[in-house]
Design an enzyme around this catalytic site. Structure first.
Site, PDB file in Angstrom:
ATOM      1  N   ARG A  21       0.709  -1.240   0.085  1.00 50.11           N
ATOM      2  CA  ARG A  21      -0.090   0.033  -0.135  1.00 50.11           C
ATOM      3  C   ARG A  21       0.795   1.244   0.117  1.00 50.11           C
ATOM      4  O   ARG A  21       0.619   1.932   0.676  1.00 50.11           O
ATOM      5  CB  ARG A  21      -0.930   0.020   1.146  1.00 50.11           C
ATOM      6  CG  ARG A  21      -2.644   0.038   0.566  1.00 50.11           C
ATOM      7  CD  ARG A  21      -3.563  -0.030   1.863  1.00 50.11           C
ATOM      8  NE  ARG A  21      -3.674  -1.279   2.325  1.00 50.11           N
ATOM      9  CZ  ARG A  21      -3.953  -1.546   3.594  1.00 50.11           C
ATOM     10  NH1 ARG A  21      -3.974  -0.611   4.507  1.00 50.11           N
ATOM     11  NH2 ARG A  21      -4.041  -2.708   4.266  1.00 50.11           N
ATOM     12  N   ARG A  25      -3.470   6.676   0.994  1.00 54.62           N
ATOM     13  CA  ARG A  25      -3.972   7.880   1.521  1.00 54.62           C
ATOM     14  C   ARG A  25      -2.981   8.836   2.474  1.00 54.62           C
ATOM     15  O   ARG A  25      -3.335   9.971   2.563  1.00 54.62           O
ATOM     16  CB  ARG A  25      -5.362   7.684   2.477  1.00 54.62           C
ATOM     17  CG  ARG A  25      -6.531   7.353   1.573  1.00 54.62           C
ATOM     18  CD  ARG A  25      -7.462   6.891   2.027  1.00 54.62           C
ATOM     19  NE  ARG A  25      -7.097   5.443   2.451  1.00 54.62           N
ATOM     20  CZ  ARG A  25      -8.140   4.619   3.112  1.00 54.62           C
ATOM     21  NH1 ARG A  25      -9.225   4.831   3.352  1.00 54.62           N
ATOM     22  NH2 ARG A  25      -7.607   3.303   3.469  1.00 54.62           N
ATOM     23  N   ARG A  34      -6.753  11.176  -6.055  1.00 61.13           N
ATOM     24  CA  ARG A  34      -8.115  10.241  -5.630  1.00 61.13           C
ATOM     25  C   ARG A  34      -9.263  11.179  -5.756  1.00 61.13           C
ATOM     26  O   ARG A  34     -10.434  10.538  -5.987  1.00 61.13           O
ATOM     27  CB  ARG A  34      -7.795   9.831  -4.319  1.00 61.13           C
ATOM     28  CG  ARG A  34      -8.899   8.938  -3.614  1.00 61.13           C
ATOM     29  CD  ARG A  34      -9.160   7.537  -4.356  1.00 61.13           C
ATOM     30  NE  ARG A  34     -10.401   6.946  -3.535  1.00 61.13           N
ATOM     31  CZ  ARG A  34     -11.566   7.401  -3.975  1.00 61.13           C
ATOM     32  NH1 ARG A  34     -11.787   8.473  -4.838  1.00 61.13           N
ATOM     33  NH2 ARG A  34     -12.482   6.688  -3.208  1.00 61.13           N
ATOM     34  N   ASP A  71      -6.959  -2.964  -6.832  1.00 63.41           N
ATOM     35  CA  ASP A  71      -7.267  -3.539  -5.568  1.00 63.41           C
ATOM     36  C   ASP A  71      -7.694  -5.111  -5.766  1.00 63.41           C
ATOM     37  O   ASP A  71      -8.204  -5.615  -6.949  1.00 63.41           O
ATOM     38  CB  ASP A  71      -8.557  -3.143  -5.054  1.00 63.41           C
ATOM     39  CG  ASP A  71      -8.568  -3.303  -3.509  1.00 63.41           C
ATOM     40  OD1 ASP A  71      -8.215  -2.745  -2.770  1.00 63.41           O
ATOM     41  OD2 ASP A  71      -9.431  -4.289  -3.259  1.00 63.41           O
ATOM     42  N   TYR A 140     -14.340 -12.511   1.208  1.00 58.86           N
ATOM     43  CA  TYR A 140     -14.868 -11.168   1.060  1.00 58.86           C
ATOM     44  C   TYR A 140     -16.269 -11.575   0.638  1.00 58.86           C
ATOM     45  O   TYR A 140     -17.256 -10.835   0.772  1.00 58.86           O
ATOM     46  CB  TYR A 140     -14.113 -10.545   0.223  1.00 58.86           C
ATOM     47  CG  TYR A 140     -13.246  -9.480   0.786  1.00 58.86           C
ATOM     48  CD1 TYR A 140     -13.547  -8.357   1.533  1.00 58.86           C
ATOM     49  CD2 TYR A 140     -11.697  -9.796   0.818  1.00 58.86           C
ATOM     50  CE1 TYR A 140     -12.676  -7.549   2.457  1.00 58.86           C
ATOM     51  CE2 TYR A 140     -10.854  -8.966   1.547  1.00 58.86           C
ATOM     52  CZ  TYR A 140     -11.225  -8.043   2.240  1.00 58.86           C
ATOM     53  OH  TYR A 140     -10.594  -6.971   2.910  1.00 58.86           O
TER      54      TYR A 140
HETATM   55  O1  CP3 Z   1       0.052  -1.649  -2.310  1.00 56.41           O
HETATM   56  C1  CP3 Z   1      -0.553  -0.812  -3.194  1.00 56.41           C
HETATM   57  O2  CP3 Z   1       0.078   0.288  -3.212  1.00 56.41           O
HETATM   58  C2  CP3 Z   1      -1.239  -1.237  -4.480  1.00 56.41           C
HETATM   59  C3  CP3 Z   1      -2.512  -1.368  -4.452  1.00 56.41           C
HETATM   60  C4  CP3 Z   1      -3.499  -1.861  -3.225  1.00 56.41           C
HETATM   61  C5  CP3 Z   1      -4.376  -1.359  -2.689  1.00 56.41           C
HETATM   62  N1  CP3 Z   1      -5.228  -2.651  -2.091  1.00 56.41           N
HETATM   63  C6  CP3 Z   1      -5.199   0.002  -2.646  1.00 56.41           C
HETATM   64  C7  CP3 Z   1      -6.075   0.339  -2.005  1.00 56.41           C
HETATM   65  C8  CP3 Z   1      -3.280  -3.403  -3.187  1.00 56.41           C
HETATM   66  C9  CP3 Z   1      -2.185  -4.294  -3.656  1.00 56.41           C
HETATM   67  C10 CP3 Z   1      -4.662  -3.751  -2.246  1.00 56.41           C
HETATM   68  C11 CP3 Z   1      -4.652  -4.895  -1.866  1.00 56.41           C
HETATM   69  C12 CP3 Z   1      -5.860  -5.230  -0.902  1.00 56.41           C
HETATM   70  N2  CP3 Z   1      -7.053  -4.692  -1.001  1.00 56.41           N
HETATM   71  C13 CP3 Z   1      -5.702  -6.211  -0.046  1.00 56.41           C
HETATM   72  C14 CP3 Z   1      -4.682  -7.277   0.328  1.00 56.41           C
HETATM   73  C15 CP3 Z   1      -3.837  -6.604   1.093  1.00 56.41           C
HETATM   74  C16 CP3 Z   1      -4.068  -6.250   2.692  1.00 56.41           C
HETATM   75  O3  CP3 Z   1      -4.282  -5.167   2.908  1.00 56.41           O
HETATM   76  O4  CP3 Z   1      -4.359  -7.344   3.562  1.00 56.41           O
HETATM   77  C17 CP3 Z   1      -7.009  -6.302   0.657  1.00 56.41           C
HETATM   78  C18 CP3 Z   1      -7.469  -7.240   1.935  1.00 56.41           C
HETATM   79  C19 CP3 Z   1      -7.827  -5.282  -0.014  1.00 56.41           C
HETATM   80  C20 CP3 Z   1      -9.305  -5.057   0.120  1.00 56.41           C
HETATM   81  C21 CP3 Z   1      -9.609  -3.713   0.559  1.00 56.41           C
HETATM   82  N3  CP3 Z   1      -9.193  -2.618  -0.552  1.00 56.41           N
HETATM   83  C22 CP3 Z   1     -10.125  -3.091   1.651  1.00 56.41           C
HETATM   84  C23 CP3 Z   1     -10.589  -4.038   2.767  1.00 56.41           C
HETATM   85  C24 CP3 Z   1     -10.430  -1.733   1.445  1.00 56.41           C
HETATM   86  C25 CP3 Z   1     -10.902  -0.578   2.128  1.00 56.41           C
HETATM   87  C26 CP3 Z   1     -10.222  -0.424   3.625  1.00 56.41           C
HETATM   88  C27 CP3 Z   1      -9.680   1.004   3.496  1.00 56.41           C
HETATM   89  O5  CP3 Z   1      -8.461   1.150   3.981  1.00 56.41           O
HETATM   90  O6  CP3 Z   1     -10.112   2.168   3.254  1.00 56.41           O
HETATM   91  C28 CP3 Z   1      -9.676  -1.315   0.401  1.00 56.41           C
HETATM   92  C29 CP3 Z   1      -9.384  -0.027  -0.333  1.00 56.41           C
HETATM   93  C30 CP3 Z   1      -7.965   0.411  -0.689  1.00 56.41           C
HETATM   94  N4  CP3 Z   1      -7.204  -0.434  -1.647  1.00 56.41           N
HETATM   95  C31 CP3 Z   1      -7.330   1.635  -0.710  1.00 56.41           C
HETATM   96  C32 CP3 Z   1      -6.296   1.796  -1.495  1.00 56.41           C
HETATM   97  C33 CP3 Z   1      -5.359   2.849  -1.447  1.00 56.41           C
HETATM   98  C34 CP3 Z   1      -8.177   2.701   0.103  1.00 56.41           C
HETATM   99  C35 CP3 Z   1      -9.360   3.577  -0.571  1.00 56.41           C
HETATM  100  C36 CP3 Z   1      -9.424   4.802  -1.107  1.00 56.41           C
HETATM  101  O7  CP3 Z   1      -7.987   5.257  -1.469  1.00 56.41           O
HETATM  102  O8  CP3 Z   1     -10.317   5.413  -1.163  1.00 56.41           O
END
Ligand code: CP3
Length: 331
Positions: A21, A25, A34, A71, A140
């Site tokens: 990640r 943010r 974003r 994602d 999920y």
């Molecule tokens: O790593 C990176 O920089 C690449 C992008 C990436 C994102 N999510 C961006 C993201 C990657 C590789 C993921 C993987 C992901 N997504 C996982 C596996 C890794 C982990 O965290 O265990 C999982 C479980 C998800 C599912 C997911 N995506 C959730 C539960 C959420 C919401 C929770 C939150 O933090 O808001 C997301 C949203 C998400 N994915 C964001 C980002 C930058 C935040 C949303 C936003 O920017 O509006």
């Protein structure tokens, strides 16, 4: 490319570093980008914005690899799952088992375009493609979003028949999805298993390994691109993880890195507790160096955190972390 050399266990002048990640943010430049799309999934489908977001960590932190901005839930939509990200609430998923279908890469061509675009903007920095692991995606789907206890998932899993059908469909779709990313130019692929640690250890073999093996073995037949498997809560599952046909294990802070790496021929990635970034600068440097000092040089190693960066982290401390790894010279 340093990351590829290290994953192959070749001699390197310093350890490569990237962070899960890393485009998120906690970066004002990401928040600015974003804001240009109303919801998160539209942002992921916007090729131009996703390319820019993917490249931010190289520009701002100087990391040694780019993970494409997307994602793990993105490939579920073309399979027939309705996915929504409500602001501040995490994902919600809706689906009907009878309507599920295998993904075709042409439905997610935007992911291929993001990879190609990111590669154009880079020199000598590898691009990491990714997907979620079948169990994590299934969890999920069955829970309809995030969960703490996975009550529905476990019942669905132990009941069997429908579980095996959905998991097989996920494996076929993820294989198509990763092959498409590799064709588009991904140099490494990482599979994220964020939830498998919640299953009983005894069930891991039957309900997860069976599917992971198919995914990993088919990928190996298709290309020589290194495959990294990320497992949250890796400590208790290490014995099973080491048997999987992947090039590298990305592990969290529940793992004794020295012991794990000494006994394995795989490369390792990880495993600093991201909470270290809430400490002061001196502690960050100390914790990074003490981890790097312990790494056995028998196989490859890539520095990463045990899990992703959080929105309330300080970008200057993240930069310090990256610099500390990069200035640690190997003899
Ligand atoms: O790593 C990176 O920089 C690449 C992008 C990436 C994102 N999510 C961006 C993201 C990657 C590789 C993921 C993987 C992901 N997504 C996982 C596996 C890794 C982990 O965290 O265990 C999982 C479980 C998800 C599912 C997911 N995506 C959730 C539960 C959420 C919401 C929770 C939150 O933090 O808001 C997301 C949203 C998400 N994915 C964001 C980002 C930058 C935040 C949303 C936003 O920017 O509006």
């Amino acid at each position: 490319m340093l990351l590829l050399k290290s994953l192959r266990g070749e001699k390197i002048p310093r350890f490569p570093v990237w962070l899960m990640r890393q485009a998120g943010r906690y970066m004002s430049q990401y928040r600015e980008l974003r804001n240009k799309e109303k919801d998160f999934l539209s942002f992921c489908k916007n090729v131009e914005l996703s390319i820019k977001a993917s490249l931010l960590p190289v520009e701002i932190l100087g990391v040694d690899a780019v993970i494409i901005f997307s994602d793990i839930l993105v490939p579920l939509e073309p399979m027939g799952v309705k996915v929504e990200f409500l602001e501040g609430e995490g994902p919600r998923l809706f689906w009907d088992g009878r309507a599920l279908k295998k993904l075709n890469f042409s439905q997610v061509e935007f992911v291929g375009e993001i990879i190609k675009g990111v590669k154009e903007g880079l020199k000598d920095v590898p691009v990491i493609g990714f997907c979620g692991a079948p169990f994590t995606l299934m969890a999920y789907m069955v829970e309809g979003g995030s969960s703490k206890e996975f009550k529905k998932t476990k019942g669905f899993m132990w009941k069997g028949e429908e579980y095996h059908r959905v998991m097989s469909l996920l494996v076929e779709s993820l294989l198509e999805y990763l092959k498409g990313q590799i064709r588009a130019g991904a140099d490494v692929v990482q599979v994220f298993d964020s939830w498998a640690m919640h299953m009983p250890y005894d069930d891991f073999e039957e309900y997860a390994t069976t599917y992971l093996k198919v995914l990993f073995e088919e990928l190996k037949k298709f290309s020589s691109v290194p495959v990294v498997y990320f497992f949250r809560g890796s400590g208790s599952f290490l014995r099973a993880l080491k048997r999987l046909p992947v090039d590298a294990l990305s592990v969290d802070w529940t793992v004794d890195m020295i012991g794990a790496m000494r006994e394995s021929s795989k490369a390792f990635q990880g495993n600093l507790d991201p909470a270290v970034l809430y400490s002061d600068e001196e502690t960050i440097v100390k914790k990074v160096r003490s981890l790097l000092r312990c790494i056995p040089r028998k196989t490859g190693y890539v520095f990463n955190l045990g899990h992703g960066l959080m929105p309330d982290m300080d970008v200057n401390k993240v930069r310090l972390l990256v610099e500390t790894v990069q200035s640690y010279e190997l003899s």
